[in-house]
Design a protein around this motif. Structure first.
Motif, mmCIF file in Angstrom:
data_model
loop_
_atom_site.group_PDB
_atom_site.id
_atom_site.type_symbol
_atom_site.label_atom_id
_atom_site.label_comp_id
_atom_site.label_asym_id
_atom_site.label_seq_id
_atom_site.Cartn_x
_atom_site.Cartn_y
_atom_site.Cartn_z
ATOM 1 N N PRO A 43 -7.295 10.639 13.585
ATOM 2 C CA PRO A 43 -8.519 10.290 12.852
ATOM 3 C C PRO A 43 -8.311 9.101 11.916
ATOM 4 O O PRO A 43 -9.263 8.421 11.550
ATOM 5 N N GLY B 159 -5.837 6.706 12.609
ATOM 6 C CA GLY B 159 -4.921 5.859 13.375
ATOM 7 C C GLY B 159 -3.644 6.611 13.723
ATOM 8 O O GLY B 159 -3.458 7.771 13.323
ATOM 9 N N PRO C 66 -11.916 3.675 0.435
ATOM 10 C CA PRO C 66 -11.614 4.815 1.309
ATOM 11 C C PRO C 66 -11.394 6.125 0.564
ATOM 12 O O PRO C 66 -11.593 7.190 1.143
ATOM 13 N N PHE D 274 0.828 -1.213 0.000
ATOM 14 C CA PHE D 274 0.000 0.000 0.000
ATOM 15 C C PHE D 274 0.864 1.266 0.000
ATOM 16 O O PHE D 274 0.593 2.212 -0.734
ATOM 17 N N ASN E 171 -9.647 -1.917 -0.872
ATOM 18 C CA ASN E 171 -9.113 -1.174 0.282
ATOM 19 C C ASN E 171 -8.381 0.102 -0.130
ATOM 20 O O ASN E 171 -7.963 0.884 0.717
ATOM 21 N N VAL E 172 -8.223 0.310 -1.440
ATOM 22 C CA VAL E 172 -7.731 1.591 -1.965
ATOM 23 C C VAL E 172 -8.909 2.425 -2.490
ATOM 24 O O VAL E 172 -9.020 3.619 -2.217
ATOM 25 N N ASN F 212 3.134 -0.414 11.448
ATOM 26 C CA ASN F 212 1.892 -0.618 12.174
ATOM 27 C C ASN F 212 0.676 -0.376 11.284
ATOM 28 O O ASN F 212 0.811 -0.224 10.083
HETATM 29 C C1 HEM Z 1 -6.508 1.969 7.885
HETATM 30 C C2 HEM Z 1 -9.237 5.902 8.466
HETATM 31 C C3 HEM Z 1 -8.599 7.056 3.832
HETATM 32 C C4 HEM Z 1 -6.444 2.807 3.107
HETATM 33 C C5 HEM Z 1 -7.224 2.997 8.447
HETATM 34 C C6 HEM Z 1 -7.525 3.099 9.856
HETATM 35 C C7 HEM Z 1 -8.296 4.196 10.014
HETATM 36 C C8 HEM Z 1 -8.471 4.796 8.719
HETATM 37 C C9 HEM Z 1 -8.893 4.714 11.311
HETATM 38 C C10 HEM Z 1 -7.133 2.090 10.925
HETATM 39 C C11 HEM Z 1 -5.832 2.391 11.608
HETATM 40 C C12 HEM Z 1 -5.477 1.280 12.579
HETATM 41 O O1 HEM Z 1 -6.045 0.174 12.472
HETATM 42 O O2 HEM Z 1 -4.608 1.465 13.433
HETATM 43 C C13 HEM Z 1 -9.370 6.504 7.244
HETATM 44 C C14 HEM Z 1 -10.194 7.652 6.982
HETATM 45 C C15 HEM Z 1 -9.998 7.987 5.682
HETATM 46 C C16 HEM Z 1 -9.079 7.026 5.113
HETATM 47 C C17 HEM Z 1 -11.088 8.339 8.001
HETATM 48 C C18 HEM Z 1 -10.612 9.120 4.907
HETATM 49 C C19 HEM Z 1 -11.840 9.070 4.540
HETATM 50 C C20 HEM Z 1 -7.847 6.065 3.258
HETATM 51 C C21 HEM Z 1 -7.365 6.071 1.912
HETATM 52 C C22 HEM Z 1 -6.759 4.865 1.701
HETATM 53 C C23 HEM Z 1 -6.869 4.100 2.926
HETATM 54 C C24 HEM Z 1 -7.523 7.246 0.947
HETATM 55 C C25 HEM Z 1 -6.065 4.330 0.482
HETATM 56 C C26 HEM Z 1 -5.864 5.003 -0.615
HETATM 57 C C27 HEM Z 1 -6.362 2.174 4.340
HETATM 58 C C28 HEM Z 1 -5.820 0.830 4.527
HETATM 59 C C29 HEM Z 1 -5.828 0.600 5.920
HETATM 60 C C30 HEM Z 1 -6.365 1.799 6.535
HETATM 61 C C31 HEM Z 1 -5.342 -0.128 3.449
HETATM 62 C C32 HEM Z 1 -5.337 -0.649 6.659
HETATM 63 C C33 HEM Z 1 -3.913 -0.413 7.116
HETATM 64 C C34 HEM Z 1 -3.339 -1.513 7.978
HETATM 65 O O3 HEM Z 1 -4.103 -2.331 8.516
HETATM 66 O O4 HEM Z 1 -2.107 -1.569 8.108
HETATM 67 N N1 HEM Z 1 -7.786 4.045 7.775
HETATM 68 N N2 HEM Z 1 -8.726 6.145 6.100
HETATM 69 N N3 HEM Z 1 -7.522 4.866 3.848
HETATM 70 N N4 HEM Z 1 -6.688 2.717 5.554
HETATM 71 FE FE1 HEM Z 1 -7.578 4.484 5.828
#
Ligand code: HEM
Length: 416
Positions: free
Chosen positions: A351, A353, A243, A99, A239-240, A360
């Motif tokens: 917000p 993480g 979000p 990612f 997952n891309v 992590n």
């Molecule tokens: C993980 C919020 C946008 C891809 C997370 C987590 C949160 C979060 C709270 C979890 C952190 C944790 O488990 O410690 C958000 C919010 C977004 C956003 C509020 C905006 C609306 C994005 C975007 C992408 C994305 C734009 C990709 C282009 C991911 C992925 C994970 C993740 C793949 C898992 C990461 C892992 O488990 O290592 N996100 N996110 N997110 N987010 Fe976002």
């Protein structure tokens, strides 16, 4: 002597959680004068915690695991089953690199440029409309942006359905009943669609550019040297995509903030990137979106007099930490300038993480989110003028996810 631990006496606090929503953990931390307390939710003993120290603890990988942390109902809607969110250790780091490799400066700039382009493309239509629903428009704009950026073909006729499906996966996370079922349906439909595209790329029927997420997911090799099975490749590609579409909510809240604080709207018309960044950070801090995160205790330990027993579910309060008065002066005031002095802490603004991106679970899309937010805010403040007609501008702090009630209706949109 050990002080008595704040342990809730009620049999189960699920109802209180439903009633208090985003404030559930912070309310109790205040009552007990503690950053941590024990309770029961959905029939399970749970430890809840809030604040910067709690966040740093939560991201200690020796103490916590993500395995079996997210309930199946969340995996069947928001996350996808058995994907990166539930992985640990070396396997997680390897998947995370996949990612993070998408987030180069060039690719992020492209994402911002695409966002600007897609917003501008809507303008001539809006100028003819009496009223425009910004939330719905943002979903569809971001769906086009997400697919284009990731290399996923998208027909104009399918934009609305795909956009709605991506949002419905998100909208289901705090829901029971119809809203939950809608999320499952959206995920099933989305996974079938993307899985087919993964097959087409692997079979050479569809070309994928090397720098895209489509290519990355289709040809990634796990630590065992094998490609992801097509289902998992589809889930990680979603997952891309999903979000990016979810940034809709931050854009709607940005528009609400502009409306509630006309002085910032005026200022942004001529502001530089630094102020756009501060405003966007404050939107992510101030408005409710992700409520809390879950992990399970890997090895037993004691913290603040609370025994963290192996296997126990632990929730970290996102919303409460973003509104912790020890970290944020007047936390319930919308005040972008507070970020002038922010030191970029890893465990205070959470917000998406906290902690380290590579080692992590912190959201790999945080930079992408800021770029999309800033490009959208730039468009709203510098490219158009509009009127915000009478409407219900409230948002719930109980419904999860919280969304602006009216979706933010705009009228008299004119290009500048
Ligand atoms: C993980 C919020 C946008 C891809 C997370 C987590 C949160 C979060 C709270 C979890 C952190 C944790 O488990 O410690 C958000 C919010 C977004 C956003 C509020 C905006 C609306 C994005 C975007 C992408 C994305 C734009 C990709 C282009 C991911 C992925 C994970 C993740 C793949 C898992 C990461 C892992 O488990 O290592 N996100 N996110 N997110 N987010 Fe976002």
């Amino acid at each position: 002597a050990v002080t008595p631990v704040p342990r809730e006496k009620t049999l189960d606090n699920s109802l209180a959680l439903l009633k208090e929503g985003y404030h559930f953990i912070q309310n109790r931390c205040e009552t007990y004068g503690s950053d941590v307390f024990e309770t029961r939710l959905l029939g399970e003993k749970v430890i809840c915690m809030s604040g910067e120290e709690a966040a740093a603890l939560f991201y200690d990988k020796d103490k916590f695991t993500r395995q079996n942390a997210a309930p199946k109902r969340i995996q069947k809607t928001l996350f996808g089953e058995n994907a990166i969110q539930g992985m640990d250790g070396k396997a997680h780091e390897h998947r995370k690199q996949l990612f993070m490799s998408l987030m180069t400066e060039d690719r992020l700039q492209e994402l911002a440029d695409l966002t600007t382009e897609e917003w501008r493309a809507r303008l001539s239509l809006w100028e003819k409309e009496e009223e425009t629903d910004l939330f719905q428009e943002a979903k569809e704009v971001l769906c086009r942006v997400a697919c284009h950026w990731a290399g996923v073909p998208l027909e104009e006729e399918e934009v609305k359905e795909r956009a709605d499906d991506f949002w419905d996966m998100v909208d289901a996370f705090g829901a029971v009943g119809p809203r939950h079922r809608q999320g499952r349906k959206a995920r099933r439909r989305g996974e079938a669609w993307i899985k087919k595209i993964i097959h087409e790329v692997r079979d050479g029927e569809l070309e994928a550019e090397e720098e895209t997420a489509l290519y990355a997911m289709a040809f990634h090799r796990d630590l065992d040297g094998e490609h992801l099975d097509s289902q998992m490749a589809a889930i990680e590609l979603i997952n891309v995509l999903r979000p990016i579409v979810a940034i809709t909510n931050f854009i709607a809240f940005s528009a609400l903030a502009l409306h509630e604080h006309p002085e910032y709207h005026r200022k942004l018309k001529t502001a530089d990137d630094a102020f756009f960044e501060m405003f966007s950070q404050e939107v992510r801090r101030y408005y409710p979106f992700g409520p809390f995160l879950g992990a399970r205790v890997r090895r037993g330990f004691i913290w603040n007099d609370i025994k963290f027993e192996k296997g126990r579910l632990v929730l970290l309060d996102i919303y409460g930490t973003n509104h912790d008065p020890r970290l944020w002066e007047e936390p319930y005031k919308f005040y972008p300038d507070r970020f002038r002095e922010w030191n970029g802490g890893l465990f205070d603004l959470i917000p998406q993480g906290g902690g380290d991106y590579y080692k992590n679970h912190r959201c790999p899309g945080e930079w992408a989110t800021l770029r999309v937010m800033k490009a959208s805010l730039d468009f709203l403040t510098k490219n158009i003028s509009y009127h915000v007609p009478e409407q219900d501008l409230s948002y719930s702090t109980v419904r999860m996810p919280s969304v602006p009630e009216s979706g933010i209706i705009l009228s008299e949109i004119k290009r500048k």
